[in-house]
Design a protein around this motif. Structure first.
Motif, short mmCIF file in Angstrom:
data_model
loop_
_atom_site.label_atom_id
_atom_site.label_comp_id
_atom_site.label_asym_id
_atom_site.label_seq_id
_atom_site.Cartn_x
_atom_site.Cartn_y
_atom_site.Cartn_z
N THR A 1 0.79 -1.18 -0.11
CA THR A 1 0.06 0.04 -0.14
C THR A 1 0.83 1.37 -0.19
O THR A 1 2.01 1.09 0.46
N GLN A 2 0.23 2.53 -0.58
CA GLN A 2 0.99 3.74 -0.58
C GLN A 2 0.13 4.73 -0.13
O GLN A 2 -0.27 5.56 -0.66
N THR A 3 -0.03 4.38 1.48
CA THR A 3 -0.66 5.51 1.95
C THR A 3 0.08 6.19 3.26
O THR A 3 1.42 5.66 3.27
N ALA A 4 -0.24 7.52 3.54
CA ALA A 4 0.66 7.97 4.55
C ALA A 4 0.90 7.30 5.71
O ALA A 4 1.91 7.50 6.11
N TRP A 5 0.01 6.53 6.21
CA TRP A 5 0.02 5.64 7.17
C TRP A 5 1.24 4.57 7.16
O TRP A 5 2.00 4.15 7.73
N ALA A 6 1.20 3.77 5.81
CA ALA A 6 2.22 2.80 5.63
C ALA A 6 3.68 3.55 5.42
O ALA A 6 4.53 2.91 6.17
N GLU A 7 3.64 4.68 5.08
CA GLU A 7 4.90 5.58 4.81
C GLU A 7 5.30 5.73 6.21
O GLU A 7 6.62 5.61 6.47
N LEU A 8 4.48 5.89 7.20
CA LEU A 8 4.80 6.44 8.52
C LEU A 8 5.47 5.34 9.19
O LEU A 8 6.61 5.23 9.80
#
Length: 368
Positions: free
Chosen positions: A103-110
């Protein structure tokens, strides 16, 4: 006829499913497995599947489902008080690594930027409730935790709650080494490893430490470099299957079980252990003290972005805290067991918000 032992498994996710099926195939005596989930259909389906596995393996195991949403706040004490289980296996939390894969969400990036340790409040809240329920309603129950035990168990221990050990992580890595070297007898191996080692460490000197027949296993870095290429779902299943051996040793005590466990008695990381009855002790390689082994695992904890001290107080590493405060400016640098529930609530809100946002890298690519 031997009386039936009772085991409560909290959760029906991938790890719980693999654990229950593996245990159903190897249980050392009559056992009733109580599968607890907020989703009764999932619990019922898992119970039916595990009962089939038990029958095919000719094991005296009976699994039964219970609808109880412990992560959502349901009270586990009545069930524990009624059945007085030998073991409670906590396999339910409010964060699964699977939720950010691909996934490429801001949560995953965090999570990728801060490290897995940033999810500790979401991992620890249910375990704290379950261990508290066991302490009050069934104090003789051995509590084992499969949800980020390398950090969660030290939090539980710091809160004065009973937690014997964890499942997965070090056992997964040991199983990979055993598979590569075709080692049937786990007692020949002694491995020090942390949850963080499920991924390759930044440098080879931070790699897992292993001994075979009391001699250093110098090829461990090359072995794990190959074995870590397996799909993450496969690694999860391997760890759960290895955990079934620990579960059986505690449910049907024998004279001596030599294996590995995560966070025994609240220590950080994973260790070679011996289980005798309901007791667990370290079985370290020659020349290594308990203090040295714990210190090594505490160093490795920082690879996950968080460390937990002997009082159960968690400390984010500077890099993890910086990444977290990009989205949560007043995120605490440290927190104790008493803070977990509040931080869990705030992290659930943070996750919901960040799930709606693309990762910064994805936004940058869209702007090209």
């Amino acid at each position: 006829m031997n009386r039936s032992r009772h085991v409560v498994v909290l959760g029906t996710g991938a790890f719980a499913r693999a654990l229950v099926k593996a245990f159903a195939q190897r249980a050392g005596g009559p056992t009733v497995v109580h599968i607890v989930s907020g989703d009764h259909d999932r619990a019922r389906h898992l119970a039916g599947l595990a009962n089939a596995h038990a029958a095919l393996a000719d094991r005296p195991v009976r699994c039964c489902p219970h609808r109880l949403d412990v992560p959502g706040g349901a009270d586990l004490r009545p069930l524990l008080g009624r059945h007085q289980p030998d073991v409670l296996a906590v396999c339910a939390s409010e964060y699964s690594p699977a939720e950010i894969r691909g996934t490429q969400t801001a949560w995953a990036e965090l999570i990728r930027a801060a490290g897995f340790g940033v999810t500790l409040p979401l991992q620890a809240a249910t375990a704290l409730r379950a261990a508290s329920a066991a302490a009050e309603a069934s104090p003789r129950t051995a509590v084992v935790n499969a949800c980020f035990p390398d950090a969660v168990n030290p939090v539980l221990h710091g809160a004065g709650l009973p937690v014997l050990c964890g499942l997965g992580n070090v056992s997964t890595l040991v199983s990979l080494i055993r598979s590569e070297l075709r080692i049937g007898d786990e007692s020949r191996l002694k491995v020090l490893a942390h949850h963080a080692h499920l991924h390759a460490p930044p440098t080879p000197d931070q790699e897992v430490r292993a001994w075979l027949d009391e001699q250093p296993l110098t090829a461990v870095h090359d072995i794990l470099r190959r074995e870590r290429r397996r799909p993450r779902a496969d690694l999860n299943e391997i760890g759960a299957t290895a955990g079934a051996a620990v579960l059986d040793a505690l449910t049907h005590p024998r004279d001596y079980f030599a294996g590995h466990a995560a966070a025994p008695q609240g220590r950080p990381g994973g260790y070679p252990v011996v289980i005798t009855g309901r007791s667990i002790a370290l079985r370290l390689p020659p020349g290594m003290s308990e203090r040295q082994a714990v210190a090594r695992n505490q160093e490795w904890s920082a690879l996950d972005g968080i460390t937990v001290d002997q009082q159960g107080k968690a400390h984010f590493t500077p890099g993890a805290l910086d990444a977290l405060r990009d989205h949560w400016p007043d995120a605490p640098a440290t927190f104790g067991p008493q803070d977990v529930e509040e931080l869990r609530t705030r992290q659930l809100a943070l996750r919901e918000r960040l799930h709606q946002l693309p990762a910064p890298t994805a936004r940058a690519q869209e702007g090209v």
